[in-house]
Design an enzyme around this catalytic site. Structure first.
Site, PDB file in Angstrom:
ATOM      1  N   ALA A   1       0.834  -1.196   0.000  1.00  0.00           N
ATOM      2  CA  ALA A   1       0.000   0.000   0.000  1.00  0.00           C
ATOM      3  C   ALA A   1       0.865   1.240   0.000  1.00  0.00           C
ATOM      4  O   ALA A   1       1.827   1.352   0.756  1.00  0.00           O
ATOM      5  CB  ALA A   1      -0.923   0.004   1.216  1.00  0.00           C
TER       6      ALA A   1
ATOM      7  N   CYS B   1      -1.761  -9.533   5.269  1.00  0.00           N
ATOM      8  CA  CYS B   1      -1.434  -8.242   5.867  1.00  0.00           C
ATOM      9  C   CYS B   1      -1.531  -8.303   7.391  1.00  0.00           C
ATOM     10  O   CYS B   1      -2.563  -8.706   7.938  1.00  0.00           O
ATOM     11  CB  CYS B   1      -2.370  -7.160   5.345  1.00  0.00           C
ATOM     12  SG  CYS B   1      -2.059  -5.548   6.099  1.00  0.00           S
TER      13      CYS B   1
END
Length: 359
Positions: free
Chosen positions: A19, A101
């Protein structure tokens, strides 16, 4: 050659989804410099966010080298299925499911690696996504990224791999840490090797791959079909060509010349500015500039000054002046080894911070 579904890749060197980092300009650059495949930044499964500026930018694949792979995240099977259909309709050719994640903001909503605690839910999500886009004549391959488990006492990657395989997953990526490990310590490859030994689908090894020799070692000890690289490519996108060359010949390429690095960085920044626009572009470029200059003489002082500049023109001039000074010192740059503790939704505190600026 490496294939995912009907897609043939240049090689088995993959860019990890991160990200705030693996936007279209960075993915394109890594592919040009030797990566065979790159997965997009994570896209939320919540339909209310799809029209946000951030999500629309992440779903922008205009002109991107195929195949186009989009990672989706969430904890609701129906929402994940709908997110898969939405992204396929907007150009995705491969859908990747995020179950790796470790970030709190993701795990706190029972998504990402938090899902590894709930194997029945893993099965429902994977089956829902595969059923939504991965079957029939126009099937889109669905892949999955996980960690080795929730913590070191609960390593269940083998079980999750079997579930994923039974539900129709086309490829599995395993990061060699548990969720509890976050980005600390060294990646362990025994679990990845066990998954590969038991799997009937391609397995990708991820974690701590920082140089060509390490890439060879990880492929050898895990038996993995491919490797995925994250943080080590930040500011060093030419790492992929170095690894590709070493795997093919056993020889190390010389370190890139300063003028080539300067040219690569200029290309990246110009593409970055065009993609984000003036205001966001100058701010989100700061982390990339920090990575390109990391470890160089005078880099800390330069970064402090660079972070005060508010226009892309000023930023570009400052960066080129800095590299001109480096050329006066040496023809080539030598970068220190750095750990690759990346995962799909967080490239370290700096990247997460920059990602918030771009929201």
């Amino acid at each position: 050659m490496f294939t995912i579904g009907r897609h043939t890749l240049r090689n088995n060197l993959f860019v990890a989804p991160m990200a705030g980092v693996t936007d279209r300009p960075f993915r394109q650059l890594c592919k040009r410099l030797g990566a065979g495949y790159a997965v997009s930044e994570m896209v939320a499964s919540n339909a209310q966010l799809w029209k946000s500026e951030k999500t629309m930018r992440r779903a922008n694949h205009a002109g991107e080298v195929e195949p186009i792979s989009v990672q989706i995240a969430g904890a609701d099977p129906e929402m994940m299925a709908e997110a898969a259909r939405y992204n396929v309709a907007n150009g995705a050719q491969i859908i990747d499911i995020n179950m790796g994640c470790p970030a709190k903001k993701v795990c706190n909503v029972a998504a990402g690696s938090a899902l590894l605690q709930n194997e029945p839910l893993v099965a429902r999500i994977v089956k829902a996504v595969v059923d939504a886009v991965g079957v029939g004549p126009d099937a889109v391959p669905v892949t999955l990224k996980i960690r080795t488990g929730w913590d070191r006492d609960h390593r269940n990657a083998l079980t999750v791999a079997r579930i994923a395989e039974d539900c129709g997953i086309s490829m599995l990526t395993v990061h060699g840490r548990t969720r509890a490990d976050l980005y600390h310590g060294e990646a362990e490859y025994d679990t990845i090797a066990a998954v590969k030994a038991a799997a009937r689908i391609p397995v990708v090894a991820n974690g701590d791959i920082t140089k060509p020799q390490k890439a060879r070692h990880v492929l050898d000890v895990t038996g993995a079909d491919a490797i995925m690289i994250g943080r080590a490519a930040q500011g060093r996108p030419w790492l992929f060509r170095e690894i590709e060359h070493f795997l093919a010949t056993g020889e190390l390429l010389p370190a890139p010349r300063v003028d080539e690095i300067q040219s690569i960085m200029n290309e990246h920044l110009e593409d970055h500015y065009a993609f984000y626009g003036e205001f966001t572009g100058v701010r989100t470029a700061r982390k990339h500039i920090g990575w390109y200059t990391r470890g160089l003489c005078g880099a800390n002082t330069f970064r402090h000054r660079m972070n005060t500049l508010d226009t892309t023109r000023e930023q570009l001039v400052a960066v080129n002046q800095f590299f001109d000074e480096q050329k006066a010192r040496s023809e080539r740059l030598v970068y220190e080894d750095e750990g690759d503790a990346s995962d799909e939704s967080d490239a370290g505190k700096g990247a997460a911070s920059s990602d918030r600026l771009a929201a």
